[in-house]
Design a protein around this motif. Sequence first.
Motif, mmCIF file in Angstrom:
data_model
loop_
_atom_site.group_PDB
_atom_site.id
_atom_site.type_symbol
_atom_site.label_atom_id
_atom_site.label_comp_id
_atom_site.label_asym_id
_atom_site.label_seq_id
_atom_site.Cartn_x
_atom_site.Cartn_y
_atom_site.Cartn_z
ATOM 1 N N PHE A 316 42.853 40.823 33.466
ATOM 2 C CA PHE A 316 43.187 42.038 34.219
ATOM 3 C C PHE A 316 43.421 43.169 33.212
ATOM 4 O O PHE A 316 43.582 42.930 32.019
ATOM 5 C CB PHE A 316 44.438 41.839 35.092
ATOM 6 C CG PHE A 316 45.728 41.736 34.315
ATOM 7 C CD1 PHE A 316 46.138 40.529 33.796
ATOM 8 C CD2 PHE A 316 46.518 42.868 34.084
ATOM 9 C CE1 PHE A 316 47.321 40.435 33.060
ATOM 10 C CE2 PHE A 316 47.694 42.781 33.362
ATOM 11 C CZ PHE A 316 48.102 41.561 32.837
ATOM 12 N N SER A 317 43.437 44.376 33.733
ATOM 13 C CA SER A 317 43.805 45.524 32.887
ATOM 14 C C SER A 317 44.581 46.549 33.699
ATOM 15 O O SER A 317 45.804 46.615 33.643
ATOM 16 C CB SER A 317 42.563 46.147 32.256
ATOM 17 O OG SER A 317 42.904 47.303 31.548
ATOM 18 N N CYS A 318 43.875 47.342 34.536
ATOM 19 C CA CYS A 318 44.536 48.498 35.157
ATOM 20 C C CYS A 318 45.466 48.123 36.317
ATOM 21 O O CYS A 318 46.401 48.855 36.611
ATOM 22 C CB CYS A 318 43.486 49.487 35.656
ATOM 23 S SG CYS A 318 42.558 48.903 37.090
ATOM 24 N N THR A 319 45.217 47.009 36.975
ATOM 25 C CA THR A 319 45.893 46.565 38.210
ATOM 26 C C THR A 319 45.800 47.608 39.335
ATOM 27 O O THR A 319 46.557 47.551 40.297
ATOM 28 C CB THR A 319 47.380 46.164 37.991
ATOM 29 O OG1 THR A 319 48.153 47.325 37.700
ATOM 30 C CG2 THR A 319 47.535 45.135 36.899
ATOM 31 N N GLY A 320 44.887 48.543 39.223
ATOM 32 C CA GLY A 320 44.779 49.606 40.230
ATOM 33 C C GLY A 320 43.429 49.668 40.920
ATOM 34 O O GLY A 320 43.128 50.638 41.600
ATOM 35 N N GLY A 321 42.585 48.655 40.733
ATOM 36 C CA GLY A 321 41.286 48.644 41.413
ATOM 37 C C GLY A 321 40.256 49.554 40.766
ATOM 38 O O GLY A 321 39.262 49.914 41.402
ATOM 39 N N VAL A 322 40.467 49.928 39.511
ATOM 40 C CA VAL A 322 39.595 50.908 38.863
ATOM 41 C C VAL A 322 38.676 50.282 37.811
ATOM 42 O O VAL A 322 37.488 50.597 37.736
ATOM 43 C CB VAL A 322 40.442 52.027 38.204
ATOM 44 C CG1 VAL A 322 39.555 53.009 37.460
ATOM 45 C CG2 VAL A 322 41.272 52.741 39.247
ATOM 46 N N CYS A 323 39.213 49.373 36.993
ATOM 47 C CA CYS A 323 38.467 48.955 35.793
ATOM 48 C C CYS A 323 37.510 47.789 36.016
ATOM 49 O O CYS A 323 36.555 47.612 35.263
ATOM 50 C CB CYS A 323 39.438 48.600 34.672
ATOM 51 S SG CYS A 323 40.346 47.060 34.979
ATOM 52 N N GLY A 324 37.762 46.957 37.012
ATOM 53 C CA GLY A 324 36.873 45.829 37.302
ATOM 54 C C GLY A 324 37.100 44.604 36.420
ATOM 55 O O GLY A 324 36.376 43.622 36.530
ATOM 56 N N THR A 325 38.113 44.628 35.553
ATOM 57 C CA THR A 325 38.345 43.493 34.646
ATOM 58 C C THR A 325 38.681 42.210 35.413
ATOM 59 O O THR A 325 38.380 41.113 34.955
ATOM 60 C CB THR A 325 39.505 43.835 33.677
ATOM 61 O OG1 THR A 325 39.240 45.102 33.098
ATOM 62 C CG2 THR A 325 39.645 42.804 32.574
ATOM 63 N N CYS A 326 39.309 42.344 36.579
ATOM 64 C CA CYS A 326 39.808 41.168 37.317
ATOM 65 C C CYS A 326 38.787 40.637 38.318
ATOM 66 O O CYS A 326 39.139 39.855 39.191
ATOM 67 C CB CYS A 326 41.096 41.541 38.037
ATOM 68 S SG CYS A 326 40.819 42.829 39.270
ATOM 69 N N LEU A 354 38.075 42.253 43.637
ATOM 70 C CA LEU A 354 39.010 42.566 42.557
ATOM 71 C C LEU A 354 40.303 41.811 42.855
ATOM 72 O O LEU A 354 40.967 42.097 43.859
ATOM 73 C CB LEU A 354 39.266 44.074 42.508
ATOM 74 C CG LEU A 354 38.028 44.949 42.306
ATOM 75 C CD1 LEU A 354 38.375 46.426 42.504
ATOM 76 C CD2 LEU A 354 37.429 44.721 40.922
ATOM 77 N N CYS A 356 43.161 41.967 41.614
ATOM 78 C CA CYS A 356 44.392 42.772 41.639
ATOM 79 C C CYS A 356 44.581 43.488 42.969
ATOM 80 O O CYS A 356 45.679 43.954 43.272
ATOM 81 C CB CYS A 356 44.407 43.778 40.478
ATOM 82 S SG CYS A 356 43.276 45.167 40.676
HETATM 83 S S1 FES Z 1 42.683 44.937 36.874
HETATM 84 FE FE1 FES Z 1 41.493 46.745 36.949
HETATM 85 S S2 FES Z 1 40.433 46.535 38.815
HETATM 86 FE FE2 FES Z 1 41.779 44.835 38.822
#
Ligand code: FES
Length: 371
Positions: A316-326, A354, A356
């Motif tokens: 995970f990274s942003c936890t805001g639905g923006v980066c797509g890491t999760c 996602l 998150c």
């Molecule tokens: S952690 Fe960035 S979109 Fe889920």
Amino acid sequence: MTALISTPARTRPRFHTLTVSHVQQLTDEAVAISFAVPDDLASVFEFAPGQHLTLRATIDGEDVRRSYSICLSRSEALLRKEVRVGSARVPGGVMSTWLNEKVKPGDEIEVMSPLGAFTCPTDPGLSRHHVAIAAGSGITPVLSLLASALEDEPSSRATLIFGNRRTDSIMFLEELEDLKNAYAGRFHLINVLSREPQEVELFNGRIDKERLERLFGALIPVDAVDEWYLCGPFGMVEGARELLRDNGVGDSHVHHEVFHVDEVGQPAPVIVTEPGAPAEAVVTINLDGRSTEVEMPSKAESILDATLRERPDAPFSCTGGVCGTCRARVVQGEVRMDRNYALEPEEIAAGIVLACQAHPVTDTVTLDYDA
Ligand code: FES
């Protein structure tokens, strides 16, 4: 409960330790950080223009992760054996303040291999007009996208509408001037400033729907543009998307990325449950060839938050639905997402979510990070 299931089907992006090779002060409030890429990681850090890197650091005892777009063309990255990101200081931003104030050449930082769908393949045989609309640090992926398009497509041209407060707050001003010189006649830069008057009234103010409409009418006929790139705050990106839709531009030619700086990394909601109450859902996580069952006391919790209790290695990274890491694939059951600024409609149709932003709808769900 965790069990070994299989060899993972795909190589998931992972963190690698990279050494900072260079820190460049771009403005009073922004830096570019370059990382040396050793030969054995060269293929891991190959990227498509527009992708981002997630940095991870322990800052004041806290595990902090943030994603930053790569701001180099591919050929420059190969030549320098580096990747580079830009970071503008965000008020109260833990990572951006640390990058701007503390990081120096020689420091080692955990960097995840490149991710992100804000890309558009180049083709030397095509003659296209690429137009980018960016504001502030939205320039970082756009710089890589436009530089790569101009370099890879000798018959194409590019226009950048770039919004900032003042000239001295413009990130990568020098690089943009270099681009103008290197591709004279093929790269057109329109600076729109909100707090520094310019001679042309049209270039004064914020980039909003109304100003874009006037810019299109005066300078950029919409039907003569092949690919659009939008990057900046939510309001600007949504306004531009709406305007392009109104003008008949197909979504497949509008590439966009939103910066939700003020909303990402919000604390998780407090979940209150009765002691001994049964789990509302059980989620099975397949990650790196291991399967783990995660009990969720409440479906209001995000699947990522529940997963991290049992599998702290979940990405995970942003936890805001923006980066797509999760991102992960739903292979059994049903989930709903609060919001999504990272996945394309075809990815959602293929069952990608996602974590998150995902909550179970059914009582059991299986999420596969390896698929
Ligand atoms: S952690 Fe960035 S979109 Fe889920």
